[in-house]
Design an enzyme around this catalytic site. Structure first.
Site, short mmCIF file in Angstrom:
data_model
loop_
_atom_site.label_atom_id
_atom_site.label_comp_id
_atom_site.label_asym_id
_atom_site.label_seq_id
_atom_site.Cartn_x
_atom_site.Cartn_y
_atom_site.Cartn_z
N LYS B 84 -11.02 -5.11 44.90
CA LYS B 84 -9.80 -5.92 45.02
C LYS B 84 -10.08 -7.13 45.90
O LYS B 84 -10.75 -7.03 46.95
CB LYS B 84 -8.70 -5.06 45.63
N SER B 159 0.33 -3.98 44.12
CA SER B 159 -0.33 -5.25 44.08
C SER B 159 -1.74 -5.18 43.50
O SER B 159 -2.31 -6.21 43.16
CB SER B 159 -0.42 -5.84 45.50
N SER B 183 0.52 0.19 46.51
CA SER B 183 -0.27 -0.75 45.72
C SER B 183 -1.53 -0.20 45.08
O SER B 183 -2.15 -0.89 44.28
CB SER B 183 -0.67 -1.95 46.59
#
Lengths: 505, 501, 98
Positions: B84, B159, B183
């Site tokens: 990420k 997210s 997330s």
């Protein structure tokens, strides 16, 4: 709004108003690494070479507390008779400024590590020494900011600059903030109390070994808060004065602020809560940022750090490492040196106590150490508006001078010239004696030549001496001293002279 | 261990690892296969913001060389992974999905990346995310949304939608996400993959660009529970550079995943997360899975955590407050975007213009909310009070865990919604996190794993397992057991049913 | 319950260094009301007798030994800087003295 620079003379101001003082000092710790990261802390490194992701506040960086900083703060708190928190946290103080890498400062807010202490200070008055107990509100840990230089303007200061340059080497250096409770009841002694407090604090910190505490280097910083109110009235609005960079400036800043605020109040005006900037050259301060709109720092507990909970055992261990409390030490020294209270206080007021101690430790006789520091050197320091410890004279210098005096190579007057040379940075004591040609003339024949010359010039004096008026020898001795530019030993000249004239001295 | 059959990109990480050990395939081949897959599908999925083709191949080659030289390598050596874009990696763009960091290349590695490298895992690239991890759909990325491989018109969750989508699209067998309010877990649920939020402090946050410091955790993501466990073991553990990092030993999560046995365990259903108002298909699959757990030998009881009702409100005071402070550093002075510096403007103006231009709407909204919640006069009623709700929620968990070993709930109230559906309705968007938030507030560990497709739309549904702090291994014990039973029932992993891209 | 005024929004924007447009300022006044609902909700249970939690996992006294280690190479520091002069970060002129 008043823009007047009027002041009311100090004594007059104090007839109408009582001052209340507040002093905030910041001490830069002499730790090897920064407060929240391992970056080195040596002074004078090239710009931006002592930085890392943490003290630069790079995204993703995280602080880790320096154990020595906690230890030093606890010792400072104990030396100031504070209570040590059983549990406390760091907090974020949020505001934007280019010297702040994270745009928040990690500090302590409503949970300082040390609180509710005191420091006793003594001030000399015409009626003898007076003691004041300055109460300490808190001692807490925080981090320093980077350093800004301003480019493009005329003065090198912010106003008028085109842009600024930032060096983050000093960002993250451990700073310990010491805040007094409001100091009341000082009256006309306010400036002296302020100065005495900062001096005492400085000596205390030096004794603990936690910092160099040099105001001129920024390792001891002082902000002075002053308010005035008519006697019996509630406290007035206070102003804060920054850029107070010496003990003398502390005294002058308080003095001038009392005069200024008195004028404002006496003319029916209102004192604005503001930050003022002190000017060394004028001894006055000018208006800085108005604090009417107090910045909202939005404090909250620092989530990246865990609480500091020093065990009571650890606190007691640290208490045992404290040096002798200043009052006890002073009593001991005063007794050891056999000095009067007044003379002792003079030493303290001159900020000379520590220097005298160091000089004695270097091997100098205590009376001589005292004589030099509180005498000639204080005179020079005052003349030049400098602090004693920034003159550049070291205990070893004094030791060398005393050695030369003892062996007769120097006399008092010459010794003073040597010190002038040391202060001017001309080199070591011996180098200065050589380069300035300050040695006492010990060669008898040279002295006799000078004596004969003086006698030739003043034949009537020679007659007087031979006739029994030995005191008249002084005129010849004086002439010889003048001729040798003071580099003769007066007593020796006198005895040679009398011998020359065949007179018993 | 299953043997490989078919595409390299469709294998589990543990299968790939074993195949490399047995010399059947090299890391370079595996890496190239995944890079090819990315090149082939990512124009449609948009999981990646930055692909490290050359670096990945040279890393892979290095692993192969060392293995050939006889070095003993770790259990995931040579396996590729998607990271990420919120974790720093030296010299590699790290944008956090924001314009304000466009082009920024960190000068240091996060601890997570250091550990991945030490484990010889091959990092394929940085994945897309909601800007600064604020969101539940990845629609708030400044670089465009990521598309759910199950239905490209739908969100992949947020997210960490990029990491989850990369797994679901077979672009990587392993991924790293971060979880502040769900997330990792919510994207796992809507993409049919596995994701774990470790106990707070279990994985180092050094190098994780902070959103809400007291809530954030990096965590492992994969397509199976075992792969997730293997990755968890690589990244977890104490880090002296993170003061909030746990000092205890990491529990034996791989062993727990292997044991995968719930006999004798007590499992609690949280009444307040029971699914009222949840999508019908979500509730159905959840109830079926609970029945399976009972069949497997667990005792299922209902527990009540009454303060969970207040979790969302507390979260929406705490997160923006901490975020507003964490994001203050993005001021254009030291790195990243600088806007409006024409030589005449003041630093105050340039900071404000930079932040206005660099931050998206959701980020600005939360900064404003957080600034307000911390303002003088409001702290006690706002942030201060929200922190009290945390205490109450922690107490609810503590009380529940005295009675049961783990808690379960549906991970999210709905399956993947369509891109654009909720992006203009923040309140509706925030409700996605309703089941996942309590765990972040209390700091304990949770997993989401796939439990089926909702009958009404054929989209993945996830079940959330919650464990006490430091008992992360229980997630894998329960998750492993449930997964095995489900896979046995289906005859294949759920992800096999995803449409071919 | 009072709504958030335009002035308050402008004040917050200044505190947060966000140069909001007029539209945004108007927009946020309504948006921030969301927070008031959360506040009301939280107030229902946040009694005086409940201690706040600032750290989910209780830990105290995490320290680092006072040992200096070299940090970043200056070149690495300069590389990311938007403006750099004389080995320092160059920043626009500062109006307000801190």
């Amino acid at each position: 709004m008043t823009t007047t620079h009027d002041t009311i003379p100090f004594a007059q101001a104090l007839e109408k108003f009582d001052p209340v003082l507040g002093l905030e000092t910041h001490v830069e710790l002499g730790t090897a690494s920064k407060m929240f990261c391992s970056c080195p802390t040596e002074f004078g490194a090239a710009a931006n070479t002592q930085v890392c992701p943490v003290c630069l506040g790079l995204p993703g960086s995280m602080p880790v507390v320096n154990a020595m900083a906690v230890e030093s703060t606890i010792r400072m708190g104990l030396a100031l008779n504070c209570s040590i928190a059983e549990w406390c946290r760091f907090a974020r103080k949020n505001y934007f400024y280019p010297d702040m890498p994270k745009d928040y400062q990690v500090s302590q807010y409503d949970e300082p590590l040390c609180f509710d202490g005191y420091l006793d200070v003594t001030v000399e008055t015409d009626d003898g020494p007076r003691e004041f107990r300055v109460e300490i509100e808190r001692v807490h840990m925080e981090e320093d900011t980077g350093k800004l230089t301003h480019a493009g303007g005329a003065t090198g200061r912010i106003h008028g600059a085109d842009y600024s340059l930032v060096d983050y080497n000093r960002a993250g250096i451990p700073l310990i903030e010491i805040v007094t409770k409001p100091i009341e009841g000082t009256g006309s002694l306010a400036p002296l109390v302020a100065r005495a407090y900062v001096t005492e604090l400085r000596d205390l910190m030096r004794g603990l070994g936690v910092s160099d505490v040099r105001m001129e280097e920024g390792s001891l910083r002082c902000d002075v808060n002053v308010s005035l109110a008519p006697p019996g009235d509630p406290w007035g609005t206070r102003s804060e004065t920054k850029n107070v960079n010496s003990l003398r400036s502390v005294e002058r800043a308080v003095h001038s602020e009392i005069e200024r605020q008195a004028a404002v109040l006496a003319s029916g005006g209102r004192v604005i809560q503001e930050t003022r900037h002190f000017h060394e050259d004028t001894g006055r301060s000018t208006s800085g940022r108005s604090k009417e709109q107090a910045e909202d720092y939005r404090y909250f507990p620092e989530p990246d750090l865990v609480p500091v909970a020093p065990s009571r055992e650890w606190v007691e261990e640290l208490r045992a490492t404290l040096p002798e409390p200043p009052s006890v030490k002073r009593a001991r020294l005063r007794a050891e040196w056999g000095v009067s209270d007044h003379d002792f206080q003079t030493l303290i007021n001159a900020g000379a106590l520590l220097l005298v101690e160091e000089t004695i430790a270097a091997g100098v006789d205590q009376a001589a150490a005292r004589k030099w520091w509180s005498g000639e050197l204080t005179r020079i320091a005052n003349d030049r508006g400098l602090e004693l410890d920034s003159l550049g004279v070291t205990p070893d210098d004094i030791k060398r001078v005393e050695e030369l005096l003892a062996e007769g190579s120097l006399n008092d007057k010459l010794a003073r010239q040597v010190f002038d040379g040391v202060i001017a940075g001309e080199g070591t004591v011996d180098e200065i004696v050589a380069s300035r040609g300050l040695g006492v003339v010990s060669d008898d024949s040279a002295l006799l030549t000078a004596i004969d010359a003086a006698l030739a010039e003043q034949p009537d004096v020679a007659e007087k001496i031979k006739g029994g008026k030995v005191q008249a020898a002084g005129a010849i001795v004086g002439a010889v001293m003048k001729a040798t530019r003071g580099q003769a030993d007066a007593a020796k000249v006198r005895s040679l002279l009398l011998e020359r004239l065949g007179v018993e001295g | 261990m299953a043997t490989m059959d078919g595409d390299l990109v469709r294998q589990d990480a543990s299968v790939l690892a074993q195949a490399m050990v047995e010399g059947e395939v090299s890391s370079e081949e595996i890496t190239r296969a995944h890079l090819d897959r990315i090149a082939s599908v990512d124009d449609r999925v948009h999981a990646f913001l930055h692909v490290l083709s050359d670096d990945a191949i040279s890393s892979a080659r290095e692993v192969d060389r060392r293995r050939a030289a006889g070095e003993r390598l770790g259990p995931l050596a040579g396996v590729p992974l998607a990271l990420k874009d919120v974790l720093t990696m030296t010299g590699v763009p790290t944008t956090c999905g924001s314009r304000v960091l466009e082009g920024w290349r960190p000068p240091y590695d996060s601890t997570v990346v250091e550990r991945l490298r030490s484990a010889d895992i091959v990092i394929l690239g940085k994945t897309n995310m909601d800007e600064f991890a604020m969101g539940s759909s990845t629609e708030h990325s400044a670089y465009g949304p990521t598309h759910n491989p199950w239905d490209l018109e739908r969100i992949p969750g947020g997210s960490g939608g990029g990491s989850a989508a990369a797994l679901a699209a077979f672009e990587a067998p392993l991924a790293i996400g971060t979880d502040t309010g769900g997330s990792i877990r919510q994207p796992a649920a809507v993409t049919g993959t596995v994701g774990v939020k470790p106990t707070y402090g279990g994985v180092s946050r050094y190098g994780l660009v902070a959103l809400a410091s007291s809530l954030d955790q990096p965590g492992p993501c994969a397509r199976t529970v075992m792969d997730t466990a293997l990755l968890h073991a690589v990244i977890a553990g104490h880090d002296p550079r993170d003061s909030t990092s746990i000092r205890a030993e990491v529990p034996d999560i791989v062993g727990a995943a292997r044991a995968a046995d719930v006999r004798g365990m007590r499992i609690g259903l949280v009444r307040e997360l029971g699914g009222e108002g949840y999508q019908a298909g979500v509730r159905q699959r959840f109830e079926e899975s609970v029945a399976i757990l009972t069949d497997l030998g667990a005792e299922v009881v209902e527990v009540s955590c009454p303060n969970f009702e207040y979790a969302l409100a507390a979260y929406y005071l705490i997160l923006p407050s901490e975020a507003s402070s964490n994001l203050a550093r993005f001021d254009g002075m030291r790195y990243g975007l600088r806007e409006g510096d024409d030589g005449s403007r003041s630093v105050e103006e340039v900071m404000a213009l930079t932040r206005e231009a660099g931050f998206g709407a959701e980020v600005k909204r939360r900064i404003m909310i957080g600034t307000y919640a911390l303002s003088s006069g409001y702290y006690d009623a706002y942030y201060g009070s929200a922190q009290k709700v945390r205490t109450l929620i922690t107490r609810d968990f503590t009380a529940a865990f005295e009675d049961v070993d783990v808690l379960v709930s549906p991970t999210a109230p709905t399956t993947a919604f369509k891109i654009g559906d909720k992006v203009d309705d923040p309140l509706a968007m925030y409700l996605n996190d309703i089941a996942t938030i309590p765990v972040n507030l209390a700091g304990n560990a949770a997993m989401s794993l796939p439990i089926g497709l909702a009958p009404e739309d054929g989209l993945p549904v996830g079940l959330q397992i919650m464990a006490p702090p430091m008992a992360d291994d229980r997630l894998y014990r329960v998750g492993g057991a449930l997964e095995a039973a489900l896979v046995d029932h289906w005859g294949h992993q759920l992800i096999e049913e995803a449409p071919q891209l | 319950m009072t709504s958030i005024t335009r002035e308050e929004v402008e004040h917050l924007a200044r505190l947060a260094r966000l140069q909001l447009s007029d539209d945004e300022i108007a927009h946020y006044a309504g948006q921030l009301d969301v927070i008031l609902q959360s506040v009301a909700r939280v107030a229902e249970v946040a009694g005086d007798d409940i201690p706040p939690t600032s750290h989910p996992i209780p830990m105290v006294n995490v320290y680092r030994d006072d040992v200096a280690r070299p940090g970043l190479d200056r070149a690495a520091v300069a590389a990311g800087a938007p403006a750099w002069e004389d080995d320092r970060f160059r920043v626009p002129r500062i109006l307000d003295e801190e």
